[in-house]
Write an enzyme that holds these catalytic residues in place. Structure first.
Site, mmCIF file in Angstrom:
data_model
loop_
_atom_site.group_PDB
_atom_site.id
_atom_site.type_symbol
_atom_site.label_atom_id
_atom_site.label_comp_id
_atom_site.label_asym_id
_atom_site.label_seq_id
_atom_site.Cartn_x
_atom_site.Cartn_y
_atom_site.Cartn_z
ATOM 1 N N ARG A 103 1.709 6.072 -6.018
ATOM 2 C CA ARG A 103 2.004 4.779 -5.376
ATOM 3 C C ARG A 103 1.514 4.765 -3.928
ATOM 4 N NH1 ARG A 103 1.731 2.322 -9.478
ATOM 5 N NH2 ARG A 103 3.511 1.939 -10.783
ATOM 6 N N GLU A 106 -2.052 4.311 -4.231
ATOM 7 C CA GLU A 106 -2.303 2.932 -4.641
ATOM 8 C C GLU A 106 -2.218 1.966 -3.456
ATOM 9 O OE1 GLU A 106 -0.896 0.388 -8.444
ATOM 10 O OE2 GLU A 106 0.719 1.162 -7.199
ATOM 11 N N SER A 129 -6.423 9.101 13.787
ATOM 12 C CA SER A 129 -6.353 10.545 13.590
ATOM 13 C C SER A 129 -5.214 10.925 12.658
ATOM 14 C CB SER A 129 -6.148 11.242 14.939
ATOM 15 O OG SER A 129 -6.014 12.632 14.762
#
Length: 162
Positions: A103, A106, A129
């Protein structure tokens, strides 16, 4: 004492983790400590402490001394196990198969270019960074339920013109 189940080591990850991980996780389990509890005693963020356990961060001499006291592992053993530089990133399959990690992946798949566009508009051409970086995880609760709040804070690194 933890009020919810504590995270233990998934044995399937052991071949991809440093030798320190099983030792650290076993001591954490025996003491029934959360990463939050260990972090409070170390004076570090809980995500940073979890990263130490997974071999994703480097332990300082102070971390080793304090972990030895907290977990009951001799400091010379911990110093041996935690010496050297971390080998980050090799524990993760791509794409991730673990649902929560998937997730997170995703989110980047779905919103990565949107984040990039907004960050470039605010900061110019560059990257955030992951080295000069901090993160925290918080829990919010409202009438709709529990919410995970993940803050990512990275120094902005503009690209050099050459």
């Amino acid at each position: 004492m933890a009020s919810k189940p504590i995270t233990t080591l998934d044995a399937s990850l052991i071949p991809r983790l440093p030798s320190s991980s099983p030792t650290l996780f076993e001591a954490k389990k025996q003491k029934n400590l959360t990463f939050e509890a260990i972090a409070k005693k170390l004076g570090r963020d809980e995500v940073a402490v979890a990263a130490l356990f997974y071999g994703q961060a480097q332990a300082s001499t102070e971390d080793i001394t304090n972990l030895s006291e907290i977990l009951g592992i001799p400091s010379d053993e911990l110093e041996y196990l935690l010496s050297g530089c971390p080998d980050r990133g090799r524990t993760l399959d791509m794409p991730p198969r673990e649902p929560l990690i998937y997730r997170l992946f995703e989110i980047v798949q779905n919103y990565g270019y949107a984040y990039k566009a907004v960050l470039n508009e605010k900061f110019g051409d560059g990257i955030m960074s992951a080295i000069s970086f901090s993160t925290k995880v918080e829990k919010e609760t409202d009438e709709k339920g529990d919410w995970a709040v993940i803050t990512l804070r990275g120094k902005w690194l503009p690209y050099s013109r050459f």
